[in-house]
Design an enzyme around this catalytic site. Sequence first.
Site, PDB file in Angstrom:
ATOM      1  N   HIS A 125      36.496  35.819  27.910  1.00 11.38           N
ATOM      2  CA  HIS A 125      37.093  36.868  28.736  1.00 11.38           C
ATOM      3  C   HIS A 125      36.477  38.233  28.463  1.00 11.38           C
ATOM      4  CE1 HIS A 125      40.113  34.143  30.227  1.00 11.38           C
ATOM      5  NE2 HIS A 125      40.549  33.882  29.016  1.00 11.38           N
ATOM      6  N   ASP A 151      48.690  30.818  28.756  1.00 13.86           N
ATOM      7  CA  ASP A 151      48.204  29.850  29.734  1.00 13.86           C
ATOM      8  C   ASP A 151      49.190  28.708  29.939  1.00 13.86           C
ATOM      9  OD1 ASP A 151      45.738  30.861  30.711  1.00 13.86           O
ATOM     10  OD2 ASP A 151      44.837  30.476  28.771  1.00 13.86           O
TER      11      ASP A 151
END
Length: 251
Positions: free
Chosen positions: A42, A173
């Site tokens: 990320h 997540d």
Amino acid sequence: MREKIAQGQVAYSMTVRLVRGVEIAAIARGAGFDTIYFDLEHSALSLETVGQISIAALHMGVAPFVRIPGVDAHLITRVLDAGAVGIIVPDLRSAADAQAVVNAVKYRPMGERSLPGVTPQLLFRSVPNAETREQINDATMIVAQIESNEGLAAVDEIASVPGIDILLVGANDLCAVNGITGQFDHDIIQNAYANTLAACQKHGKTLGVGGLNSRPDLMKKYITLGGRFVSLGADLSLLASAAAQKRKEME
């Protein structure tokens, strides 16, 4: 890292996504972090940046880990050759995934990683190959992220793979895939930690705590239950939070 966790102590990690200078390693050390991990999943950090900060971190007593975007043997080899002593792999879903990571991370006979010659972890000294394999294999840790329902279903199998050290529950997540974004108190998350902890205890692995930066109460809860590797947040979020708080003080 390995010795501290083996002694039952908690190892704290800072994620690096923003800072591209070696200062971040010194900041982490000064703040009391045991490890930093570069988030190549990320962020736009380069391999060169990862290598330079990793070498600095090694000399400061901060373990440099790298989160790669997936099971990529070539990228794993490159970040380890650059100086990392730990690999974090997101969204593992099977024992086969876990074994593929071990094969890429570990030298023979445990894995299939190619010997690079001199390494930054050994201060670029010329060391016999057998000694290099033993020392680097012993020092390098593998963190398997469990952040899907498929991964949870296979968590016992993943934990059983030799070479996997830590199973890190990715609460953010897990919430997202189950349609409960931000509901960290939900039974799904509590069960995920309970099942992952059980697998860790059964196979002699370490429970990791992640994705709970906004809930220090829950982080402490899972540390009490047995979590020994704790991700406390990224440099970017820590800076933004501190900046917002400082500005708020002036109102």
